[in-house]
Structure formats: structure tokens, C-alpha cells
Scaffold this motif. Structure first.
Motif, PDB file in Angstrom:
ATOM      1  N   ALA A   3      11.259  10.551   6.874  1.00  0.00           N
ATOM      2  CA  ALA A   3      10.813   9.611   8.197  1.00  0.00           C
ATOM      3  C   ALA A   3      10.821  10.025   9.627  1.00  0.00           C
ATOM      4  CB  ALA A   3      11.318   8.294   8.094  1.00  0.00           C
ATOM      5  N   THR A   4      12.334  11.914   9.290  1.00  0.00           N
ATOM      6  CA  THR A   4      11.945  11.556  10.608  1.00  0.00           C
ATOM      7  C   THR A   4      11.611  14.087  10.246  1.00  0.00           C
ATOM      8  OG1 THR A   4      14.145  12.776   9.610  1.00  0.00           O
ATOM      9  CG2 THR A   4      13.921  10.731  11.264  1.00  0.00           C
ATOM     10  N   GLU A   5      10.418  13.865   9.738  1.00  0.00           N
ATOM     11  CA  GLU A   5      10.220  15.239   9.705  1.00  0.00           C
ATOM     12  C   GLU A   5       8.641  15.083   9.447  1.00  0.00           C
ATOM     13  OE1 GLU A   5      10.816  17.149   5.252  1.00  0.00           O
ATOM     14  OE2 GLU A   5      12.761  16.681   6.029  1.00  0.00           O
ATOM     15  N   LEU A   6       7.621  16.500  10.147  1.00  0.00           N
ATOM     16  CA  LEU A   6       6.969  16.313   9.724  1.00  0.00           C
ATOM     17  C   LEU A   6       6.078  17.414   8.622  1.00  0.00           C
ATOM     18  CD1 LEU A   6       5.133  17.375  13.330  1.00  0.00           C
ATOM     19  CD2 LEU A   6       4.597  15.275  11.814  1.00  0.00           C
ATOM     20  N   PRO A   7       4.942  16.375   7.631  1.00  0.00           N
ATOM     21  CA  PRO A   7       5.097  17.080   6.246  1.00  0.00           C
ATOM     22  C   PRO A   7       4.300  18.464   6.491  1.00  0.00           C
ATOM     23  CG  PRO A   7       3.194  15.650   6.781  1.00  0.00           C
ATOM     24  CD  PRO A   7       4.557  15.275   7.318  1.00  0.00           C
ATOM     25  N   ARG A   8       4.232  19.141   5.742  1.00  0.00           N
ATOM     26  CA  ARG A   8       3.099  20.576   5.635  1.00  0.00           C
ATOM     27  C   ARG A   8       2.421  20.731   4.889  1.00  0.00           C
ATOM     28  NH1 ARG A   8       8.909  22.722   5.552  1.00  0.00           N
ATOM     29  NH2 ARG A   8       9.585  23.687   8.166  1.00  0.00           N
ATOM     30  N   GLU A   9       1.684  19.707   4.093  1.00  0.00           N
ATOM     31  CA  GLU A   9       1.209  19.297   2.853  1.00  0.00           C
ATOM     32  C   GLU A   9       0.378  18.039   2.834  1.00  0.00           C
ATOM     33  OE1 GLU A   9       0.043  21.926   1.184  1.00  0.00           O
ATOM     34  OE2 GLU A   9       1.362  23.274   1.281  1.00  0.00           O
ATOM     35  N   PRO A  10      -0.628  17.717   2.537  1.00  0.00           N
ATOM     36  CA  PRO A  10      -1.106  16.251   2.499  1.00  0.00           C
ATOM     37  C   PRO A  10       0.081  15.298   1.630  1.00  0.00           C
ATOM     38  CG  PRO A  10      -2.538  18.124   2.147  1.00  0.00           C
ATOM     39  CD  PRO A  10      -2.015  19.057   2.010  1.00  0.00           C
ATOM     40  N   VAL A  11      -0.262  14.445   1.994  1.00  0.00           N
ATOM     41  CA  VAL A  11       0.778  13.694   1.299  1.00  0.00           C
ATOM     42  C   VAL A  11       0.177  11.818   1.056  1.00  0.00           C
ATOM     43  CG1 VAL A  11       2.640  12.023   1.434  1.00  0.00           C
ATOM     44  CG2 VAL A  11       2.730  13.710   2.769  1.00  0.00           C
ATOM     45  N   GLN A  12       0.253  11.742   0.071  1.00  0.00           N
ATOM     46  CA  GLN A  12      -0.571  10.483  -1.210  1.00  0.00           C
ATOM     47  C   GLN A  12       0.531   9.492  -0.400  1.00  0.00           C
ATOM     48  OE1 GLN A  12      -0.687  10.437  -5.498  1.00  0.00           O
ATOM     49  NE2 GLN A  12      -3.116   9.458  -4.557  1.00  0.00           N
ATOM     50  N   CYS A  13       0.293   8.669  -0.256  1.00  0.00           N
ATOM     51  CA  CYS A  13       0.449   7.494  -0.027  1.00  0.00           C
ATOM     52  C   CYS A  13       0.117   6.025  -0.515  1.00  0.00           C
ATOM     53  CB  CYS A  13       1.614   7.141   1.679  1.00  0.00           C
ATOM     54  SG  CYS A  13       0.274   7.484   3.181  1.00  0.00           S
ATOM     55  N   VAL A  14       0.774   4.533  -0.316  1.00  0.00           N
ATOM     56  CA  VAL A  14       0.985   2.785  -0.637  1.00  0.00           C
ATOM     57  C   VAL A  14       0.803   3.018   1.201  1.00  0.00           C
ATOM     58  CG1 VAL A  14       1.267   1.275  -1.448  1.00  0.00           C
ATOM     59  CG2 VAL A  14       1.241   3.360  -2.918  1.00  0.00           C
ATOM     60  N   ILE A  15      -0.387   2.183   1.355  1.00  0.00           N
ATOM     61  CA  ILE A  15       0.008   1.402   2.745  1.00  0.00           C
ATOM     62  C   ILE A  15      -0.185  -0.106   2.408  1.00  0.00           C
ATOM     63  CG2 ILE A  15      -1.376   1.102   4.558  1.00  0.00           C
ATOM     64  CD1 ILE A  15      -2.198   4.453   4.782  1.00  0.00           C
ATOM     65  N   PHE A  16       0.657  -0.560   3.139  1.00  0.00           N
ATOM     66  CA  PHE A  16       0.823  -2.227   3.005  1.00  0.00           C
ATOM     67  C   PHE A  16       1.021  -2.729   4.818  1.00  0.00           C
ATOM     68  CE2 PHE A  16       4.383  -0.335   1.684  1.00  0.00           C
ATOM     69  CZ  PHE A  16       5.315  -0.735   2.255  1.00  0.00           C
ATOM     70  N   ARG A  17       1.145  -4.022   3.774  1.00  0.00           N
ATOM     71  CA  ARG A  17       1.218  -5.148   5.179  1.00  0.00           C
ATOM     72  C   ARG A  17       2.550  -5.686   5.215  1.00  0.00           C
ATOM     73  NH1 ARG A  17      -2.512  -4.684   9.185  1.00  0.00           N
ATOM     74  NH2 ARG A  17      -4.914  -4.585   8.499  1.00  0.00           N
ATOM     75  N   ALA A  18       3.366  -5.490   6.130  1.00  0.00           N
ATOM     76  CA  ALA A  18       4.598  -6.048   5.957  1.00  0.00           C
ATOM     77  C   ALA A  18       5.197  -6.704   7.386  1.00  0.00           C
ATOM     78  CB  ALA A  18       5.863  -5.684   5.567  1.00  0.00           C
ATOM     79  N   GLY A  19       4.941  -8.244   7.552  1.00  0.00           N
ATOM     80  CA  GLY A  19       5.614  -8.522   8.954  1.00  0.00           C
ATOM     81  C   GLY A  19       4.444  -8.882   9.865  1.00  0.00           C
ATOM     82  N   GLY A  20       3.176  -8.543   9.536  1.00  0.00           N
ATOM     83  CA  GLY A  20       2.339  -7.923  10.908  1.00  0.00           C
ATOM     84  C   GLY A  20       1.572  -6.966  10.712  1.00  0.00           C
ATOM     85  N   CYS A  21       2.975  -5.235  10.455  1.00  0.00           N
ATOM     86  CA  CYS A  21       2.247  -4.948  10.982  1.00  0.00           C
ATOM     87  C   CYS A  21       1.575  -3.578   9.549  1.00  0.00           C
ATOM     88  CB  CYS A  21       3.521  -3.502  11.956  1.00  0.00           C
ATOM     89  SG  CYS A  21       4.315  -4.733  13.034  1.00  0.00           S
ATOM     90  N   ARG A  22       1.344  -2.629   9.378  1.00  0.00           N
ATOM     91  CA  ARG A  22       0.969  -1.646   8.409  1.00  0.00           C
ATOM     92  C   ARG A  22       2.616  -0.665   9.491  1.00  0.00           C
ATOM     93  NH1 ARG A  22      -4.319   0.719   9.043  1.00  0.00           N
ATOM     94  NH2 ARG A  22      -4.338   0.486   6.975  1.00  0.00           N
ATOM     95  N   HIS A  23       2.567  -0.479   6.552  1.00  0.00           N
ATOM     96  CA  HIS A  23       3.624   0.178   6.696  1.00  0.00           C
ATOM     97  C   HIS A  23       2.665   1.490   5.654  1.00  0.00           C
ATOM     98  CE1 HIS A  23       6.393  -1.683   9.128  1.00  0.00           C
ATOM     99  NE2 HIS A  23       5.690  -3.015   8.370  1.00  0.00           N
ATOM    100  N   ALA A  24       3.665   2.817   5.214  1.00  0.00           N
ATOM    101  CA  ALA A  24       3.648   3.576   4.362  1.00  0.00           C
ATOM    102  C   ALA A  24       4.731   4.411   3.663  1.00  0.00           C
ATOM    103  CB  ALA A  24       2.503   5.018   4.318  1.00  0.00           C
TER     104      ALA A  24
END
Length: 151
Positions: A3-24
Motif C-alpha cells: 500500500a505504499t508503492e506505485l505499480p508499474r503494470e496494470p493491476v486487477q483488483c476487487v473494489i468494495f465498500r466498507a464503512g461507507g468508503c470504497r476500498h480495493a
């Protein structure tokens, strides 16, 4: 990818809501997405652990992700899901408000945000909003608070 570095390639992820905010989370850390079932209490479990649930013959801790992230508690709605996450040999089910989408995100849509106090957090830009990136291992760790404070 943490969670502290930028990716260099496309990233496949799951996006969801928890606590009223979106996370991946990265798709490679997600084993499956399930409907919540009955829980067995787990006395003495770390904060946010709601109990244990049997999934495919294994007992898994169920973590209220909103509570773990200090965003309240998961809302009791029909859209709630369990996101089963595997990281560093640990497996846990994250209780989330709902699952939005599985998507491939290009590196240009990620940004590293530096917060006051020196910590940095990865976010992705999706539909004119920011989505918080979660480190799977840190999110399911029993000593979650210590890992987050160290980031």
C-alpha cells in the motif's frame, strides 16, 4: 504490491465498500466472495474479529473490515459479502458492505498520497472518486494496529 508503492503494470483488483468508503484489494489475494453465514464466537480474538465461520471445511476468522479500519461497523444489509483473503499463509474472511466490481486498473490511475506525520497511502482513481488500496497481509494480520502504525 503493497500500500505504499506505485505499480508499474496494470493491476486487477476487487473494489468494495466498507464503512461507507470504497476500498480495493489485488485479485491475487482474493480467494472467493461469499454470502455471510453463521458465526461461532471467538473469545479473546483481536478487535474487529466477529467470530469464526466454516468455509470449505476450514474454520476462518471473520473480520468486520469497517471496524478494523476504524470506520464504524458493517451495515446489516442484504448486499453484505465476505471477501476471503489469503496473504502470507494466513486466510481470513473480510465482512464488507457490498462488492462493486472486479477491474483492471492502469498504473496511471494510482497515486501515492503523503499524509501529515509522514505516512504514505496508495489510492486509485475510479469514476471521479478515490478508492483506498489495502495491503492484504496487513489487513488480516492479528496485530493490525501495529502494522498500520508502522506503515
Amino acid at each position: 504490491m503493497n500500500a505504499t508503492e506505485l505499480p508499474r503494470e496494470p493491476v486487477q483488483c476487487v473494489i468494495f465498500r466498507a464503512g461507507g468508503c470504497r476500498h480495493a484489494l489485488p485479485i491475487e489475494a482474493v480467494r472467493e466472495i461469499l454470502m455471510p453465514g453463521s458465526l461461532t464466537p471467538a473469545p479473546g480474538a483481536p478487535p474487529g474479529v466477529l467470530g469464526l465461520m466454516q468455509v470449505r471445511g476450514a474454520a476462518l476468522p471473520v473480520i468486520d473490515l469497517a471496524r478494523r479500519l476504524d470506520l464504524g461497523r458493517a451495515e446489516p444489509t442484504p448486499d453484505r459479502r465476505l471477501v476471503v483473503v489469503v496473504a502470507r499463509g494466513e486466510t481470513a474472511a473480510l465482512l464488507v458492505d457490498d462488492v462493486d466490481e472486479v477491474v483492471t486498473v492502469p498504473p496511471a490511475d494510482f497515486e501515492l498520497v503523503h499524509l501529515p506525520g509522514g505516512s504514505a497511502h496508495l489510492v486509485l482513481k475510479r469514476h471521479d472518486a478515490l478508492v483506498g488500496w489495502l495491503d492484504p497481509a496487513a489487513t488480516i494480520a492479528a496485530d493490525y494496529e501495529n502494522e498500520v502504525l508502522a506503515a
